[in-house]
Motif scaffolding. Structure first.
Motif, PDB file in Angstrom:
ATOM      1  N   HIS A  46      -5.911   7.394  -9.463  1.00 63.20           N
ATOM      2  CA  HIS A  46      -5.728   6.022  -9.930  1.00 63.20           C
ATOM      3  C   HIS A  46      -4.414   5.455  -9.400  1.00 63.20           C
ATOM      4  O   HIS A  46      -3.377   6.122  -9.428  1.00 63.20           O
ATOM      5  N   ALA A  47      -4.435   4.233  -8.888  1.00 70.10           N
ATOM      6  CA  ALA A  47      -3.235   3.586  -8.353  1.00 70.10           C
ATOM      7  C   ALA A  47      -2.617   2.650  -9.389  1.00 70.10           C
ATOM      8  O   ALA A  47      -3.306   1.782  -9.937  1.00 70.10           O
ATOM      9  N   ASP A  48      -1.329   2.841  -9.665  1.00 69.43           N
ATOM     10  CA  ASP A  48      -0.599   1.906 -10.523  1.00 69.43           C
ATOM     11  C   ASP A  48      -0.281   0.618  -9.779  1.00 69.43           C
ATOM     12  O   ASP A  48      -0.026  -0.413 -10.396  1.00 69.43           O
ATOM     13  N   LEU A  49      -0.277   0.714  -8.439  1.00 74.80           N
ATOM     14  CA  LEU A  49       0.136  -0.408  -7.609  1.00 74.80           C
ATOM     15  C   LEU A  49      -0.670  -0.421  -6.321  1.00 74.80           C
ATOM     16  O   LEU A  49      -0.875   0.627  -5.703  1.00 74.80           O
ATOM     17  N   ALA A  50      -1.125  -1.600  -5.916  1.00 74.13           N
ATOM     18  CA  ALA A  50      -1.759  -1.790  -4.612  1.00 74.13           C
ATOM     19  C   ALA A  50      -0.872  -2.685  -3.764  1.00 74.13           C
ATOM     20  O   ALA A  50      -0.412  -3.737  -4.229  1.00 74.13           O
ATOM     21  N   ALA A  51      -0.607  -2.263  -2.533  1.00 75.39           N
ATOM     22  CA  ALA A  51       0.197  -3.048  -1.589  1.00 75.39           C
ATOM     23  C   ALA A  51      -0.695  -3.366  -0.399  1.00 75.39           C
ATOM     24  O   ALA A  51      -1.016  -2.494   0.403  1.00 75.39           O
ATOM     25  N   ASP A  52      -1.103  -4.630  -0.294  1.00 72.59           N
ATOM     26  CA  ASP A  52      -2.053  -5.052   0.732  1.00 72.59           C
ATOM     27  C   ASP A  52      -1.417  -6.072   1.662  1.00 72.59           C
ATOM     28  O   ASP A  52      -0.812  -7.049   1.195  1.00 72.59           O
ATOM     29  N   MET A  72       4.871   6.896 -10.231  1.00 76.07           N
ATOM     30  CA  MET A  72       4.137   5.706  -9.801  1.00 76.07           C
ATOM     31  C   MET A  72       3.202   6.081  -8.662  1.00 76.07           C
ATOM     32  O   MET A  72       3.625   6.669  -7.671  1.00 76.07           O
ATOM     33  N   ASN A  73       1.927   5.740  -8.787  1.00 80.00           N
ATOM     34  CA  ASN A  73       0.944   5.949  -7.737  1.00 80.00           C
ATOM     35  C   ASN A  73       0.734   4.646  -6.971  1.00 80.00           C
ATOM     36  O   ASN A  73       0.508   3.600  -7.576  1.00 80.00           O
ATOM     37  N   VAL A  74       0.789   4.718  -5.637  1.00 80.66           N
ATOM     38  CA  VAL A  74       0.725   3.523  -4.794  1.00 80.66           C
ATOM     39  C   VAL A  74      -0.390   3.673  -3.764  1.00 80.66           C
ATOM     40  O   VAL A  74      -0.486   4.708  -3.095  1.00 80.66           O
ATOM     41  N   ARG A  75      -1.227   2.632  -3.617  1.00 77.51           N
ATOM     42  CA  ARG A  75      -2.221   2.562  -2.555  1.00 77.51           C
ATOM     43  C   ARG A  75      -1.803   1.477  -1.576  1.00 77.51           C
ATOM     44  O   ARG A  75      -1.461   0.364  -1.978  1.00 77.51           O
ATOM     45  N   VAL A  76      -1.801   1.787  -0.270  1.00 77.96           N
ATOM     46  CA  VAL A  76      -1.303   0.867   0.762  1.00 77.96           C
ATOM     47  C   VAL A  76      -2.392   0.604   1.789  1.00 77.96           C
ATOM     48  O   VAL A  76      -3.094   1.531   2.212  1.00 77.96           O
ATOM     49  N   ARG A  77      -2.505  -0.663   2.223  1.00 76.29           N
ATOM     50  CA  ARG A  77      -3.472  -1.030   3.244  1.00 76.29           C
ATOM     51  C   ARG A  77      -2.873  -2.091   4.175  1.00 76.29           C
ATOM     52  O   ARG A  77      -2.066  -2.910   3.747  1.00 76.29           O
ATOM     53  N   GLY A  78      -3.308  -2.066   5.455  1.00 77.96           N
ATOM     54  CA  GLY A  78      -2.915  -3.107   6.398  1.00 77.96           C
ATOM     55  C   GLY A  78      -1.972  -2.617   7.474  1.00 77.96           C
ATOM     56  O   GLY A  78      -1.714  -1.417   7.618  1.00 77.96           O
ATOM     57  N   ILE A  79      -1.407  -3.559   8.251  1.00 77.72           N
ATOM     58  CA  ILE A  79      -0.627  -3.192   9.433  1.00 77.72           C
ATOM     59  C   ILE A  79       0.703  -2.528   9.106  1.00 77.72           C
ATOM     60  O   ILE A  79       1.321  -1.929   9.978  1.00 77.72           O
ATOM     61  N   TYR A  80       1.155  -2.625   7.857  1.00 75.40           N
ATOM     62  CA  TYR A  80       2.432  -2.011   7.479  1.00 75.40           C
ATOM     63  C   TYR A  80       2.231  -0.649   6.796  1.00 75.40           C
ATOM     64  O   TYR A  80       3.183  -0.075   6.262  1.00 75.40           O
ATOM     65  N   THR A  81       1.004  -0.112   6.831  1.00 73.12           N
ATOM     66  CA  THR A  81       0.670   1.047   6.014  1.00 73.12           C
ATOM     67  C   THR A  81       1.515   2.278   6.335  1.00 73.12           C
ATOM     68  O   THR A  81       2.027   2.938   5.430  1.00 73.12           O
ATOM     69  N   THR A  82       1.677   2.619   7.605  1.00 77.39           N
ATOM     70  CA  THR A  82       2.435   3.828   7.946  1.00 77.39           C
ATOM     71  C   THR A  82       3.875   3.711   7.474  1.00 77.39           C
ATOM     72  O   THR A  82       4.423   4.638   6.855  1.00 77.39           O
ATOM     73  N   ALA A  83       4.508   2.576   7.759  1.00 75.76           N
ATOM     74  CA  ALA A  83       5.904   2.379   7.358  1.00 75.76           C
ATOM     75  C   ALA A  83       6.058   2.397   5.844  1.00 75.76           C
ATOM     76  O   ALA A  83       6.984   3.024   5.311  1.00 75.76           O
ATOM     77  N   LEU A  84       5.156   1.721   5.137  1.00 73.86           N
ATOM     78  CA  LEU A  84       5.276   1.664   3.678  1.00 73.86           C
ATOM     79  C   LEU A  84       4.918   2.998   3.043  1.00 73.86           C
ATOM     80  O   LEU A  84       5.478   3.370   2.004  1.00 73.86           O
ATOM     81  N   THR A  85       4.012   3.739   3.643  1.00 79.30           N
ATOM     82  CA  THR A  85       3.723   5.084   3.134  1.00 79.30           C
ATOM     83  C   THR A  85       4.963   5.963   3.233  1.00 79.30           C
ATOM     84  O   THR A  85       5.312   6.687   2.295  1.00 79.30           O
ATOM     85  N   GLU A  86       5.648   5.892   4.370  1.00 76.52           N
ATOM     86  CA  GLU A  86       6.884   6.656   4.540  1.00 76.52           C
ATOM     87  C   GLU A  86       7.947   6.200   3.550  1.00 76.52           C
ATOM     88  O   GLU A  86       8.681   7.013   2.980  1.00 76.52           O
ATOM     89  N   LEU A  87       8.027   4.895   3.322  1.00 74.29           N
ATOM     90  CA  LEU A  87       9.030   4.362   2.393  1.00 74.29           C
ATOM     91  C   LEU A  87       8.733   4.772   0.957  1.00 74.29           C
ATOM     92  O   LEU A  87       9.612   5.254   0.239  1.00 74.29           O
ATOM     93  N   PHE A  88       7.474   4.589   0.535  1.00 75.18           N
ATOM     94  CA  PHE A  88       7.134   4.820  -0.870  1.00 75.18           C
ATOM     95  C   PHE A  88       7.078   6.299  -1.225  1.00 75.18           C
ATOM     96  O   PHE A  88       7.371   6.674  -2.357  1.00 75.18           O
ATOM     97  N   ARG A  89       6.685   7.154  -0.284  1.00 74.73           N
ATOM     98  CA  ARG A  89       6.430   8.540  -0.668  1.00 74.73           C
ATOM     99  C   ARG A  89       7.707   9.299  -1.025  1.00 74.73           C
ATOM    100  O   ARG A  89       7.639  10.385  -1.607  1.00 74.73           O
ATOM    101  N   ALA A  90       8.870   8.721  -0.726  1.00 72.06           N
ATOM    102  CA  ALA A  90      10.131   9.349  -1.125  1.00 72.06           C
ATOM    103  C   ALA A  90      10.380   9.199  -2.622  1.00 72.06           C
ATOM    104  O   ALA A  90      11.157   9.969  -3.197  1.00 72.06           O
ATOM    105  N   GLU A  91       9.728   8.221  -3.249  1.00 73.72           N
ATOM    106  CA  GLU A  91      10.008   7.959  -4.656  1.00 73.72           C
ATOM    107  C   GLU A  91       8.748   7.713  -5.486  1.00 73.72           C
ATOM    108  O   GLU A  91       8.834   7.345  -6.655  1.00 73.72           O
ATOM    109  N   ALA A  92       7.587   7.871  -4.881  1.00 74.34           N
ATOM    110  CA  ALA A  92       6.324   7.649  -5.577  1.00 74.34           C
ATOM    111  C   ALA A  92       5.263   8.539  -4.941  1.00 74.34           C
ATOM    112  O   ALA A  92       5.528   9.266  -3.983  1.00 74.34           O
ATOM    113  N   THR A  93       4.055   8.473  -5.475  1.00 73.59           N
ATOM    114  CA  THR A  93       2.935   9.217  -4.914  1.00 73.59           C
ATOM    115  C   THR A  93       1.978   8.239  -4.250  1.00 73.59           C
ATOM    116  O   THR A  93       1.472   7.323  -4.907  1.00 73.59           O
TER     117      THR A  93
END
Length: 459
Positions: free
Chosen positions: A42-48, A1-22
């Motif tokens: 290409h992102a399968d998921l956007a988290a904004d 799963m490829n994930v793109r993250v934006r906003g004030i939670y980006t660092t935390a969610l990047t750390e969370l997602f990168r253990a199980e996704a790209t």
């Protein structure tokens, strides 16, 4: 799963997602913070992050949205998530139900949307049928309807397809698309995003293939007939995640594994846009290698950003189904360093106080004491002569006292004390129903029942 993250939670969610996704399409600050390369793919998921900073909106491939939703909901007991009946890019046959100053309200069947007049050729009137696409979803706690448009798009960050567009609209996209393994569908035109130059040809092909598949679904939906307002196609899924106070502190822990993070980092940033720069400045000056949730500097945050004595705040009464009800506004009469805030509201006469079965009279005042982080709060109703007319104790997710609004999610079960001193516990059945409907987890419900039992004994 490829994930793109934006906003004030980006660092935390990047750390969370990168253990199980790209994690893909990371911003330069994130690349520097993690000292890592993140692919432009290409992102399968956007988290904004939502506009009000209370949570995130997830949009993308259905399986990816469900996986991320489940992962984020597991952060804490008070992190709640809801699916969206009007997901990003969904196509609807709708009916205009009202015309406002800048646009029309459209019945979508299971939802309602807002269609700006500048998105429509000609005029729209009550009762008109319109084919519309969701351009911007809204979380269920927002007071805005999802934004609609009449143009068809298969949207994306690396690539967007627009139906009816001309190749010349895309600049150099037409010639680039000719080099890729996937094809642009007939009657659609490609527009490339800002990261196109950094992406590999394989990544661009993947993005085009994904958008082309979505365009096919939209084409098929556009050919369908509908007698009543309904959804015709949904190439993507959308869900909204609201982070409670415990959830924000859990995200602090994720961020702390990467970067110096002050106690209450996300709690402070969620309160107001003005706090972001101040938090970043404090963290740049002072290393916060270890921190405890109890170290959150509420007094400093309140003094700097509010609420202060004399301010007016709204009571943001969240519902387990995602809706937000404002229980009026009151004057802040005191703010204490321990996170205690006293709010007074003058009540309008007429009707009776919920569960107390006491008449609401002219001159009545409601005195509510909120304590940051507490799973409950009491409201004492007094008459104009100072007499106590009853006490209502609301059981909820941990209270957050923001500058303009006190936020929490109501957990149904409450405890009341009548004017004669009788104590009753109410609405257990509503909590049970919410658990059965999947709106409240069993862990959260058990916490609510335990809090209610303690309050019942204490009163």
């Amino acid at each position: 799963m490829n994930v793109r993250v934006r906003g004030i939670y980006t660092t935390a969610l990047t750390e969370l997602f990168r253990a199980e996704a790209t994690v893909v399409q990371a911003s330069p600050p994130i690349r520097e913070r993690f000292d890592a390369e993140f692919p432009v793919a290409h992102a399968d998921l956007a988290a904004d992050t939502t506009d009000d900073r209370q949570g995130v909106t997830l949009s993308g491939r259905r399986s990816a949205v469900e996986r991320a939703r489940e992962r984020l909901a597991g952060l804490s007991r008070d992190t709640l998530a809801w699916g969206d009946a009007a997901p990003l890019d969904a196509l609807f046959d709708g009916a205009v139900t009202d015309t406002l100053g800048s646009g029309a309200v459209v019945d979508l069947g299971d939802a309602e949307g807002f269609l700006p007049y500048d998105a429509v050729e000609g005029r729209v009137e009550d009762g008109d049928r319109v084919r519309v696409q969701v351009r911007r979803p809204e979380p269920p706690w927002s007071d805005r309807r999802p934004r609609l448009d009449t143009d068809l798009r298969a949207s994306g960050d690396l690539l967007e397809l627009r139906r009816g567009g001309r190749p010349s609209d895309a600049g150099g996209a037409a010639s680039l698309a000719d080099l890729l393994s996937a094809d642009v569908p007939e009657e659609w035109a490609a527009r490339w995003g800002r990261d196109e130059d950094e992406a590999s040809m394989d990544a661009l092909s993947d993005a085009l293939a994904a958008r082309a598949g979505e365009a096919d679904l939209l084409d098929a939906g556009a050919e369908a007939d509908a007698e009543e307002p309904r959804r015709l196609a949904a190439p993507r899924a959308t869900a909204h995640v609201w982070f409670g106070r415990e959830g924000r502190f859990a995200l602090d822990g994720k961020r702390r594994a990467v970067e110096s993070t002050m106690p209450g980092h996300h709690r402070t940033k969620a309160a107001t846009n003005a706090a972001s720069a101040a938090v970043d400045f404090a963290e740049a000056l002072t290393p916060f290698e270890e921190a405890d949730d109890d170290d959150f500097p509420f007094a400093v945050a309140a003094r700097q950003f509010g609420p202060r004595e004399g301010d007016r705040v709204a009571i943001g009464h969240g519902k387990p189904d995602g809706r937000l009800v404002t229980l009026g506004r009151g004057e802040v009469t005191s703010v204490e360093a321990d996170g205690s805030v006293r709010v007074e509201r003058e009540m309008s006469p007429g009707g009776r106080y919920d569960a107390l079965d006491v008449e609401r009279r002219a001159g009545d005042v409601a005195v509510t004491k909120f304590v940051e982080g507490r799973w409950w709060y009491p409201t004492v109703y007094r008459g104009d002569d100072g007499s106590r007319r009853g006490t209502y104790v609301n059981v909820c997710t941990p209270v957050e006292v923001f500058p303009e609004t006190v936020r929490y999610v109501d957990l149904h079960v409450d405890v009341v004390k009548g004017p004669e001193g009788e104590v009753r516990r109410v609405d257990d059945d509503e909590l049970d129903a919410a658990v059965a409907a999947g709106r409240v987890s069993e862990a959260l419900a058990e916490r609510a029942r335990t809090v209610a039992s303690k309050l019942e004994r204490a009163l």
